[in-house]
Enzyme design. Structure first.
Site, PDB file in Angstrom:
ATOM      1  N   TRP A  94       0.672  -1.192  -0.042  1.00 55.30           N
ATOM      2  CA  TRP A  94      -0.020   0.077   0.001  1.00 55.30           C
ATOM      3  C   TRP A  94       0.621   1.338   0.223  1.00 55.30           C
ATOM      4  CZ3 TRP A  94       1.625   2.593   4.340  1.00 55.30           C
ATOM      5  CH2 TRP A  94       2.236   1.749   5.196  1.00 55.30           C
ATOM      6  N   ASN A  95       2.147   1.213   0.332  1.00 55.64           N
ATOM      7  CA  ASN A  95       2.892   2.576   0.740  1.00 55.64           C
ATOM      8  C   ASN A  95       3.064   3.251  -0.743  1.00 55.64           C
ATOM      9  OD1 ASN A  95       4.555   0.215   0.045  1.00 55.64           O
ATOM     10  ND2 ASN A  95       6.373   1.291   1.168  1.00 55.64           N
TER      11      ASN A  95
ATOM     12  N   ARG B 290       6.501  -0.976 -11.329  1.00 48.23           N
ATOM     13  CA  ARG B 290       8.058  -1.470 -10.997  1.00 48.23           C
ATOM     14  C   ARG B 290       7.897  -3.031 -11.593  1.00 48.23           C
ATOM     15  NH1 ARG B 290      11.399  -0.121  -6.029  1.00 48.23           N
ATOM     16  NH2 ARG B 290      10.439  -1.915  -5.067  1.00 48.23           N
TER      17      ARG B 290
ATOM     18  N   LYS C  73      -2.282  -8.169  -7.794  1.00 47.77           N
ATOM     19  CA  LYS C  73      -3.024  -8.181  -6.608  1.00 47.77           C
ATOM     20  C   LYS C  73      -2.651  -7.044  -5.762  1.00 47.77           C
ATOM     21  CE  LYS C  73      -5.150  -9.216  -2.710  1.00 47.77           C
ATOM     22  NZ  LYS C  73      -4.567  -7.960  -2.040  1.00 47.77           N
TER      23      LYS C  73
ATOM     24  N   ALA D 294      -2.604  -4.093  -2.680  1.00 45.72           N
ATOM     25  CA  ALA D 294      -3.125  -3.880  -1.239  1.00 45.72           C
ATOM     26  C   ALA D 294      -4.557  -3.774  -1.122  1.00 45.72           C
ATOM     27  CB  ALA D 294      -2.136  -3.162  -0.402  1.00 45.72           C
TER      28      ALA D 294
ATOM     29  N   GLY E  71       6.653  -6.615  -0.011  1.00 45.48           N
ATOM     30  CA  GLY E  71       5.876  -6.570   1.564  1.00 45.48           C
ATOM     31  C   GLY E  71       6.782  -7.135   2.512  1.00 45.48           C
TER      32      GLY E  71
ATOM     33  N   GLU F 241      11.004  -8.417  -2.659  1.00 45.25           N
ATOM     34  CA  GLU F 241      11.414  -7.355  -2.286  1.00 45.25           C
ATOM     35  C   GLU F 241      10.839  -7.228  -0.652  1.00 45.25           C
ATOM     36  OE1 GLU F 241      11.508  -3.889  -0.544  1.00 45.25           O
ATOM     37  OE2 GLU F 241      10.302  -3.305  -2.267  1.00 45.25           O
ATOM     38  N   LEU F 242      11.477  -7.378   0.191  1.00 47.03           N
ATOM     39  CA  LEU F 242      11.013  -7.465   1.679  1.00 47.03           C
ATOM     40  C   LEU F 242      11.319  -6.600   2.632  1.00 47.03           C
ATOM     41  CD1 LEU F 242      11.580 -11.566   2.015  1.00 47.03           C
ATOM     42  CD2 LEU F 242       9.566 -10.389   0.981  1.00 47.03           C
TER      43      LEU F 242
ATOM     44  N   CYS G 190      10.197   0.997   2.672  1.00 48.75           N
ATOM     45  CA  CYS G 190      11.053   0.235   2.838  1.00 48.75           C
ATOM     46  C   CYS G 190      12.671   0.547   3.011  1.00 48.75           C
ATOM     47  CB  CYS G 190      11.162  -1.279   2.198  1.00 48.75           C
ATOM     48  SG  CYS G 190      11.109  -0.949   0.297  1.00 48.75           S
TER      49      CYS G 190
ATOM     50  N   GLU H 268      10.784  -2.783  11.592  1.00 49.88           N
ATOM     51  CA  GLU H 268      10.841  -1.647  10.714  1.00 49.88           C
ATOM     52  C   GLU H 268       9.673  -0.567  11.225  1.00 49.88           C
ATOM     53  OE1 GLU H 268      10.655  -1.667   5.836  1.00 49.88           O
ATOM     54  OE2 GLU H 268       9.666  -3.363   6.965  1.00 49.88           O
TER      55      GLU H 268
END
Length: 475
Positions: free
Chosen positions: A148-149, A157, A172, A174, A226, A248-249, A282, A379
């Site tokens: 969502w950010n 991307r 899919k 958020a 996420g 990408e965590l 992130c 985080e």
């Protein structure tokens, strides 16, 4: 404003007729009701993507490139409209939303240029017996799961390189921010993406619908952005069918400031690295490590800049820091700050959640943070800067690497040799050396350790959606 599912080039209601509300983070009020995709809808989306796959894979690269270029043009023309939509459903300040649209559109432009560069290779076998021919082919149907950010940029991307490579996909988004993804679907359709190539499936049942798609043998790629916690679950599920994955965590970015740094530049970089998107990134600087001899001055000046920021609804032109995305996020940030304060930290500015409607948290600077504080381990995802001091280069590197994450780090120093030495020693996939921003569509974005697998952006991002096929041939 589109609010239905986008499957096979058509806007369709959820098979169950179920819907869910999208909230304005500034007020908590409902701004739209969106179709709630089910597991049956997920399979319908895979059906559409699989049916469209062969024709799109066979489409000449130049044609795919022109479609992406048209999508870039449309996004740029509608930048203000898209930015307002992002601010409305995400809460971020309009200035940040406008920056996101510009950044997001660039992925379409970059991959319109990369679409014609999926080069292969030809070599003679060392024995001389045959030629080694390597060609690139699209990996196939992709499931793209976005957070969502950055609801526009995290979608483009992934969509950009997937389209450039000749893949079809199910996005899919958020459930907090589905409206931007649906707007992107409309733009892509207008740009000429054939029916079924891009499908968008909002759903409150994220785990169920993604799992259902991963169990389908036609799905050959998962790209997820996420949390590390969810990433681990998806990796395990992808393993069942040996699905190609890109992850990408989470991040826990250190921001190192040495005594020989240009302090003005370090403060400017800190404001970008910490406050871009209100800290909900992130890549946000999460832990500030400052050499002890300049720590008081750095803390004072950072607090001065942070406290001067205008907090308000993201859609207000004057706002510099909008609300956080939802109640869970603001409650987590507040809990981390309270825990640090209880352990002896001091709030130089901010430090407490305001009363009233909306999911707001003030820009906060903490000093005297205990080394074992949760705020240094987790985080934050909010406008909070915890500051810790160090006395040597080795200590700074040790503190920076004391985390399970390794996405990005920031280093400020006036000594180029030290800067490069520390950049090599830090365990991160990206380093901003005397720079507070690293994101660029032309650069490989990604982390090490538990911050991810693979890279997005740059030529590497295209290769994530291609398989190498080796043909042994004699002539």
């Amino acid at each position: 404003m589109e609010t239905e599912l986008f499957i096979g080039g058509k806007w369709v209601p959820a098979s169950s007729s179920s819907r869910f509300d999208v909230l304005d983070p500034a007020t908590g009020d409902t701004i739209a009701s969106v179709a709630d995709g089910s597991e049956a809808d997920a399979i319908a989306a895979v059906d559409a993507a699989a049916a469209a796959g062969p024709a799109w894979a066979a489409t000449p690269p130049r044609v795919r490139a022109e479609v992406l270029r048209k999508a870039f043009t449309l996004m740029t023309e509608r930048a203000d409209e898209l930015a307002k939509l992002i601010s409305l459903e995400n809460g971020k300040a309009l200035v940040d939303a406008k920056g996101e649209v510009t950044y997001a559109a660039e992925f379409f432009r970059w991959y319109s240029e990369e679409a014609v560069r999926a080069e292969g290779a030809l070599a003679t076998a060392p024995s001389g017996a045959n030629r080694i021919l390597v060609t690139r082919q699209p990996v196939g149907v992709c499931v793209l799961v976005t957070p969502w950010n950055f609801p526009a940029a995290m979608a483009t991307r992934k969509i950009g390189p997937a389209l450039a490579a000749g893949c079809t996909m199910i996005l899919k988004p958020a459930s907090d921010t589905p409206l931007t993804a649906l707007a992107m679907a409309a733009i892509l359709a207008e740009a000429g993406v054939p029916d079924g190539v891009v499908n968008v499936l909002p759903s409150r049942s994220s785990g169920k619908v993604v799992s259902q798609m991963l169990r389908d043998s036609r799905v050959r790629k998962l790209s997820f952005t996420g949390s590390t916690e969810v990433g681990r679950i998806l990796l395990a599920q992808a393993a069942e069918n040996v699905v190609n994955t890109s992850m990408e965590l989470g991040g826990n970015a250190p921001f190192l400031v040495f005594a020989d740094a240009d302090l003005d530049a370090a403060i400017e970089g800190a404001m970008i690295a910490k406050m871009r998107n209100g800290g909900e990134a992130c890549t946000a600087a999460n832990r500030f490590f400052v050499e002890s001899s300049i720590a008081d001055e750095f803390s004072r000046r950072l607090a001065q800049r942070m406290s001067a920021l205008v907090v308000g609804p993201g859609t207000d032109e004057k706002t510099q820091v909008g609300p956080l995305v939802n109640e869970d996020t603001v409650a987590k940030v507040d809990g981390l700050v309270r825990s640090a304060l209880d352990a002896g930290a001091e709030a130089v500015t901010g430090g407490s959640r305001p009363e009233g409607p909306g999911f707001y948290y003030p820009p906060t600077v903490l000093t005297g943070v205990a080394p074992d504080s949760a705020i240094l381990r987790e985080e934050i995802f909010g406008p909070v800067a915890p500051i810790v001091t160090f006395t040597s280069e080795d200590e700074a590197v040790r503190l920076a690497n004391d985390t399970e994450y390794g996405l990005v780090a920031y280093v400020y120093t006036g000594d180029l040799a030290r800067g490069l030495r520390v950049s090599e020693a830090i365990e991160a996939g990206m380093v901003g050396l005397n720079r507070g921003l690293v994101s660029d569509p032309a650069a490989p974005f990604g982390g090490v350790k538990q911050s991810g697998i693979g890279r997005e952006g740059g030529h590497e991002g295209l290769l994530e959606y291609l398989e190498s096929k080796y043909i042994a041939v004699s002539w």
